[in-house]
Design a protein around this motif. Structure first.
Motif, PDB file in Angstrom:
ATOM      1  N   GLY A 141       0.796  -1.222   0.000  1.00 28.40           N
ATOM      2  CA  GLY A 141       0.000   0.000   0.000  1.00 28.40           C
ATOM      3  C   GLY A 141       0.828   1.273   0.000  1.00 28.40           C
ATOM      4  O   GLY A 141       0.287   2.370   0.100  1.00 28.40           O
TER       5      GLY A 141
ATOM      6  N   SER B 211      -5.389   5.199  -4.769  1.00 26.15           N
ATOM      7  CA  SER B 211      -5.854   4.167  -3.856  1.00 26.15           C
ATOM      8  C   SER B 211      -6.257   2.933  -4.648  1.00 26.15           C
ATOM      9  O   SER B 211      -6.489   3.001  -5.850  1.00 26.15           O
TER      10      SER B 211
ATOM     11  N   THR C 232       2.595   4.376  -1.337  1.00 26.21           N
ATOM     12  CA  THR C 232       2.252   5.215  -2.480  1.00 26.21           C
ATOM     13  C   THR C 232       3.397   6.147  -2.844  1.00 26.21           C
ATOM     14  O   THR C 232       4.240   6.484  -2.002  1.00 26.21           O
TER      15      THR C 232
ATOM     16  N   THR D 245      -4.560  11.737  -4.808  1.00 30.53           N
ATOM     17  CA  THR D 245      -4.477  10.571  -3.938  1.00 30.53           C
ATOM     18  C   THR D 245      -4.767   9.310  -4.742  1.00 30.53           C
ATOM     19  O   THR D 245      -5.830   9.209  -5.366  1.00 30.53           O
TER      20      THR D 245
ATOM     21  N   ASP E 231      -8.632  -0.845  -4.508  1.00 34.52           N
ATOM     22  CA  ASP E 231      -9.676  -1.663  -3.895  1.00 34.52           C
ATOM     23  C   ASP E 231      -9.442  -3.076  -4.402  1.00 34.52           C
ATOM     24  O   ASP E 231      -9.846  -3.418  -5.510  1.00 34.52           O
TER      25      ASP E 231
END
Length: 126
Positions: free
Chosen positions: A56, A71, A58, A69, A73
């Protein structure tokens, strides 16, 4: 074969926000890194943000740090890019990319990504 499909592009005024999504379909795969790149007219394709899927962690380009941002899923096999405080210089075609090689190459290196989406246009007017 894996297909990546971006959505969410569009036109917005400076200072506005957009959210891009990238959905993966086709054969199952396990990307190590996923990233967003962009290409403006007359410019080279550049890395905007990336995420190392296992941890995770970044990464962001200096030009978007604090405004964008990234992200993921994992359940839905999607990648997102939330873009705030958009500027005219953010205008470009945005591409989703995936790297399946489990190597920590520089996330900005476009040649290390082996799956690409078709791109989605983002236009920011002043």
């Amino acid at each position: 074969q894996v297909q990546l499909v971006e959505s969410g592009g569009g036109s917005v005024q400076a200072g506005g926000s957009l959210r891009l999504s990238c959905a993966a379909s086709g054969n199952t795969y396990s990307p190590y890194y996923m990233a967003w790149f962009r290409e403006a007219p007359g410019k080279e394709r550049e890395g905007v943000a990336a995420i190392r899927t296992t941890s995770g962690i970044t990464y962001y380009a200096d030009s978007v740090q604090g405004r964008f941002t990234i992200s993921q899923d994992n359940a839905k096999n999607t990648l997102s890019l939330h873009m705030d405080s958009l500027k005219p210089e953010d205008t470009a075609i945005y591409y989703c990319a995936a790297r399946t090689a489990w190597q920590d190459y520089n996330w900005r290196n476009r040649y290390t990504y082996n799956y690409w989406g078709q791109g989605t246009q983002v236009t920011v007017s002043s």
